[in-house]
Design a protein around this motif. Structure first.
Motif, PDB file in Angstrom:
ATOM      1  N   ALA A 294       1.316  -1.169  -0.366  1.00  0.00           N
ATOM      2  CA  ALA A 294       0.320  -0.105   0.034  1.00  0.00           C
ATOM      3  C   ALA A 294       0.880   1.074   0.286  1.00  0.00           C
ATOM      4  O   ALA A 294       0.505   2.245  -0.852  1.00  0.00           O
ATOM      5  CB  ALA A 294      -0.879   0.249   1.463  1.00  0.00           C
ATOM      6  N   ALA A 295       1.883   0.821   1.060  1.00  0.00           N
ATOM      7  CA  ALA A 295       2.713   2.324   0.960  1.00  0.00           C
ATOM      8  C   ALA A 295       4.105   2.068  -0.113  1.00  0.00           C
ATOM      9  O   ALA A 295       3.135   4.087  -1.013  1.00  0.00           O
ATOM     10  CB  ALA A 295       3.592   2.526   1.676  1.00  0.00           C
ATOM     11  N   MET A 296       3.812   1.787  -1.377  1.00  0.00           N
ATOM     12  CA  MET A 296       4.435   1.453  -2.631  1.00  0.00           C
ATOM     13  C   MET A 296       3.676   1.898  -3.837  1.00  0.00           C
ATOM     14  O   MET A 296       3.594   2.722  -4.228  1.00  0.00           O
ATOM     15  CB  MET A 296       5.160   0.795  -3.142  1.00  0.00           C
ATOM     16  CG  MET A 296       5.849  -0.194  -2.220  1.00  0.00           C
ATOM     17  SD  MET A 296       7.854   0.895  -2.144  1.00  0.00           S
ATOM     18  CE  MET A 296       8.443   0.505  -3.882  1.00  0.00           C
ATOM     19  N   ALA A 297       2.277   1.483  -3.428  1.00  0.00           N
ATOM     20  CA  ALA A 297       1.042   2.025  -3.878  1.00  0.00           C
ATOM     21  C   ALA A 297       0.545   3.676  -4.139  1.00  0.00           C
ATOM     22  O   ALA A 297       0.895   4.540  -5.591  1.00  0.00           O
ATOM     23  CB  ALA A 297      -0.009   1.377  -4.400  1.00  0.00           C
ATOM     24  N   PHE A 298       1.025   4.208  -2.915  1.00  0.00           N
ATOM     25  CA  PHE A 298       0.687   5.443  -2.730  1.00  0.00           C
ATOM     26  C   PHE A 298       1.733   6.551  -2.806  1.00  0.00           C
ATOM     27  O   PHE A 298       1.532   7.376  -3.923  1.00  0.00           O
ATOM     28  CB  PHE A 298       0.019   5.761  -0.465  1.00  0.00           C
ATOM     29  CG  PHE A 298      -0.023   6.826  -1.099  1.00  0.00           C
ATOM     30  CD1 PHE A 298      -1.415   7.456  -0.775  1.00  0.00           C
ATOM     31  CD2 PHE A 298       1.086   7.371   0.058  1.00  0.00           C
ATOM     32  CE1 PHE A 298      -1.392   9.307  -0.587  1.00  0.00           C
ATOM     33  CE2 PHE A 298       1.232   9.081   0.260  1.00  0.00           C
ATOM     34  CZ  PHE A 298      -0.067   9.544  -0.207  1.00  0.00           C
ATOM     35  N   ALA A 299       2.873   5.504  -3.368  1.00  0.00           N
ATOM     36  CA  ALA A 299       4.130   6.800  -3.469  1.00  0.00           C
ATOM     37  C   ALA A 299       4.025   6.561  -4.449  1.00  0.00           C
ATOM     38  O   ALA A 299       4.787   7.887  -5.192  1.00  0.00           O
ATOM     39  CB  ALA A 299       5.810   5.851  -2.966  1.00  0.00           C
ATOM     40  N   ARG A 300       3.864   5.903  -5.419  1.00  0.00           N
ATOM     41  CA  ARG A 300       4.303   5.803  -6.538  1.00  0.00           C
ATOM     42  C   ARG A 300       2.960   6.815  -7.561  1.00  0.00           C
ATOM     43  O   ARG A 300       3.348   7.629  -8.316  1.00  0.00           O
ATOM     44  CB  ARG A 300       3.537   4.154  -7.228  1.00  0.00           C
ATOM     45  CG  ARG A 300       5.009   3.703  -8.021  1.00  0.00           C
ATOM     46  CD  ARG A 300       3.993   2.253  -8.680  1.00  0.00           C
ATOM     47  NE  ARG A 300       3.092   1.780  -8.500  1.00  0.00           N
ATOM     48  CZ  ARG A 300       3.633   0.385  -7.558  1.00  0.00           C
ATOM     49  NH1 ARG A 300       4.776   0.479  -6.888  1.00  0.00           N
ATOM     50  NH2 ARG A 300       2.249  -0.349  -7.184  1.00  0.00           N
ATOM     51  N   ARG A 301       2.023   7.044  -6.644  1.00  0.00           N
ATOM     52  CA  ARG A 301       0.400   7.208  -6.610  1.00  0.00           C
ATOM     53  C   ARG A 301       0.818   8.868  -7.114  1.00  0.00           C
ATOM     54  O   ARG A 301       0.878  10.503  -7.964  1.00  0.00           O
ATOM     55  CB  ARG A 301      -1.117   7.553  -6.718  1.00  0.00           C
ATOM     56  CG  ARG A 301      -2.153   7.743  -7.258  1.00  0.00           C
ATOM     57  CD  ARG A 301      -2.764   7.478  -6.846  1.00  0.00           C
ATOM     58  NE  ARG A 301      -3.802   7.581  -5.350  1.00  0.00           N
ATOM     59  CZ  ARG A 301      -4.278   7.301  -4.792  1.00  0.00           C
ATOM     60  NH1 ARG A 301      -4.993   7.161  -5.026  1.00  0.00           N
ATOM     61  NH2 ARG A 301      -4.702   8.025  -3.640  1.00  0.00           N
ATOM     62  N   SER A 302       1.547   9.218  -5.868  1.00  0.00           N
ATOM     63  CA  SER A 302       2.136  10.747  -5.856  1.00  0.00           C
ATOM     64  C   SER A 302       2.840  11.116  -6.752  1.00  0.00           C
ATOM     65  O   SER A 302       3.039  12.343  -7.397  1.00  0.00           O
ATOM     66  CB  SER A 302       2.322  10.591  -4.466  1.00  0.00           C
ATOM     67  OG  SER A 302       1.749  10.574  -3.493  1.00  0.00           O
ATOM     68  N   ALA A 303       4.044  10.238  -6.611  1.00  0.00           N
ATOM     69  CA  ALA A 303       4.969  10.689  -8.323  1.00  0.00           C
ATOM     70  C   ALA A 303       4.117  11.034  -8.874  1.00  0.00           C
ATOM     71  O   ALA A 303       4.455  12.069 -10.247  1.00  0.00           O
ATOM     72  CB  ALA A 303       5.951   9.513  -8.156  1.00  0.00           C
ATOM     73  N   GLU A 304       3.049  10.317  -9.582  1.00  0.00           N
ATOM     74  CA  GLU A 304       2.841  10.637 -10.970  1.00  0.00           C
ATOM     75  C   GLU A 304       2.035  11.846 -11.140  1.00  0.00           C
ATOM     76  O   GLU A 304       2.007  12.487 -11.910  1.00  0.00           O
ATOM     77  CB  GLU A 304       1.440   9.457 -11.245  1.00  0.00           C
ATOM     78  CG  GLU A 304       2.290   7.881 -11.975  1.00  0.00           C
ATOM     79  CD  GLU A 304       1.583   6.778 -11.414  1.00  0.00           C
ATOM     80  OE1 GLU A 304       2.153   5.774 -11.595  1.00  0.00           O
ATOM     81  OE2 GLU A 304       0.026   7.475 -11.792  1.00  0.00           O
ATOM     82  N   GLN A 305       1.147  12.031  -9.972  1.00  0.00           N
ATOM     83  CA  GLN A 305       0.193  13.036  -9.691  1.00  0.00           C
ATOM     84  C   GLN A 305       1.283  14.966  -9.754  1.00  0.00           C
ATOM     85  O   GLN A 305       0.864  15.604 -10.221  1.00  0.00           O
ATOM     86  CB  GLN A 305      -0.237  13.241  -8.379  1.00  0.00           C
ATOM     87  CG  GLN A 305      -1.503  12.379  -8.377  1.00  0.00           C
ATOM     88  CD  GLN A 305      -2.041  12.494  -7.343  1.00  0.00           C
ATOM     89  OE1 GLN A 305      -1.792  12.769  -6.492  1.00  0.00           O
ATOM     90  NE2 GLN A 305      -3.792  11.608  -7.447  1.00  0.00           N
ATOM     91  N   GLN A 306       2.187  14.523  -9.794  1.00  0.00           N
ATOM     92  CA  GLN A 306       3.545  15.876  -9.281  1.00  0.00           C
ATOM     93  C   GLN A 306       3.771  15.974 -10.349  1.00  0.00           C
ATOM     94  O   GLN A 306       4.133  16.712 -11.310  1.00  0.00           O
ATOM     95  CB  GLN A 306       4.969  14.934  -8.672  1.00  0.00           C
ATOM     96  CG  GLN A 306       4.987  16.347  -7.798  1.00  0.00           C
ATOM     97  CD  GLN A 306       5.336  15.837  -5.975  1.00  0.00           C
ATOM     98  OE1 GLN A 306       6.169  14.986  -5.627  1.00  0.00           O
ATOM     99  NE2 GLN A 306       5.016  16.091  -5.342  1.00  0.00           N
ATOM    100  N   THR A 307       4.540  14.393 -11.259  1.00  0.00           N
ATOM    101  CA  THR A 307       4.736  14.904 -12.754  1.00  0.00           C
ATOM    102  C   THR A 307       3.267  15.734 -13.906  1.00  0.00           C
ATOM    103  O   THR A 307       3.278  15.583 -14.742  1.00  0.00           O
ATOM    104  CB  THR A 307       5.635  13.215 -13.227  1.00  0.00           C
ATOM    105  OG1 THR A 307       4.616  12.425 -12.953  1.00  0.00           O
ATOM    106  CG2 THR A 307       6.606  13.137 -12.616  1.00  0.00           C
ATOM    107  N   ALA A 308       2.214  14.733 -13.119  1.00  0.00           N
ATOM    108  CA  ALA A 308       1.530  15.796 -14.195  1.00  0.00           C
ATOM    109  C   ALA A 308       0.599  16.840 -13.457  1.00  0.00           C
ATOM    110  O   ALA A 308       0.849  17.555 -15.007  1.00  0.00           O
ATOM    111  CB  ALA A 308      -0.163  14.642 -13.823  1.00  0.00           C
TER     112      ALA A 308
END
Ligand SMILES: [Fe+2]
Ligand SMILES: [Fe+2]
Length: 308
Positions: A294-308
């Motif tokens: 869950a922590a890894m998925a959250f980190a991935r999603r936050s990174a994606e949102q930041q680049t978007a």
């Protein structure tokens, strides 16, 4: 930093930092030692953790809970220190579970009564302090800094154990007998915590030359005995060693070495609790899988949102 600068830093007693050049052997030795130390902190939560739901009072439970949580924190600081050397924490844990990495032999003995909680604090954390205080001057910066903080907490651990034993020794005959029984069982494994005798410790010389280690195993074991015997006298317990006596000529105590055959057996996986300890660690690791994912998925999603 160049190889020559590395030698100069070591010779001057200064610190090596993560981005500095360092010999491969130095890096590997440190990763092995720090990982072994981190594993010991985490596995070391088990013998006492067993007593958390069986503490005799709310006060004792609060103290023990704080102590066991500190050990989890020590594990985290140390895994982080190992990561500054390029190690991967998940890989270190996998190696522990595959029995490729070792942890301190002491945690393969059972805690059989609440007196063991006191004796573990007094002797095991006491031995850990002897081992760890010199590591606050380790040549590797992140390790030395982690040790400074850990040692402060270890002295609380030692004190809470000694205070518990003091109270039990002022109690009933049955309580005094529990304390004596725990001392009889933990004394020899505590002496083993400093590792094999110097003439059987092939890596000591290189580790001392690199400033990773500051004293030999036998020096630290002697220091522990000299510190602990007067504390035992103040407590009113006997040590299970008839040869233990003050040697005025040497200015320290004579004592019988522990059974090194037993030490070797425990280190190689054949102590009373090795299988239980690893099974519990494995179950905890599996149980925590969903949290890591869950922590890894959250980190991935936050990174994606930041680049978007
Ligand atoms: Fe600790
Ligand atoms: Fe501790």
């Amino acid at each position: 930093m160049s190889p020559r600068e590395f030698e100069e830093v070591i010779a001057a007693g200064q610190r090596v930092e993560p981005r500095d050049w360092m010999p491969d052997g130095y890096r590997k030795t440190l990763i092995r030692q720090i990982a072994q130390h981190a594993h010991s902190e985490i596995i070391g939560m088990q013998p006492e953790g067993h007593w958390l739901t069986r503490a005799p009072s709310l006060r004792r439970k609060a103290i023990l809970l704080a102590k066991v949580q500190d050990e989890a924190g020590h594990g985290i600081y140390l895994y982080s220190a190992a990561e500054t050397l390029g190690a991967d924490r998940a890989e270190l844990t996998a190696k522990l579970l595959a029995r490729e990495h070792k942890y301190s032999s002491i945690f393969n003995y059972p805690a059989l009564s609440y007196a063991d909680v006191g004796v573990i604090g007094w002797l095991v954390d006491g031995a850990a302090i002897c081992n760890q205080v010199p590591l606050c001057r380790s040549s590797y910066g992140p390790y030395a800094r982690a040790m400074i903080r850990i040692c402060k907490e270890e002295s609380f651990h030692q004190r809470q154990g000694y205070e518990l034993l003091m109270q039990m020794m002022r109690g009933t005959d049955a309580q005094r007998a529990m304390v004596q029984d725990a001392v009889d069982r933990w004394w020899w494994p505590a002496l083993m915590m400093f590792g094999p005798p110097d003439d059987q410790s092939p890596n000591t010389a290189q580790s001392m030359a690199w400033g990773i280690k500051r004293h030999t195993n036998d020096e630290l074991r002697q220091r522990f005995v000299d510190m602990t015997v007067p504390q035992g006298e103040a407590l009113g317990v006997r040590f299970p060693d008839p040869a233990l006596a003050w040697n005025a000529q040497r200015g320290c105590y004579d004592f019988t070495p522990p059974d090194w055959a037993e030490f070797t057996a425990v280190i190689n996986g054949h102590g009373p609790c090795n299988d239980d300890r690893l099974a519990a660690r494995k179950a905890a690791h599996e149980g925590g899988r969903w949290v890591r994912e869950a922590a890894m998925a959250f980190a991935r999603r936050s990174a994606e949102q930041q680049t978007a």
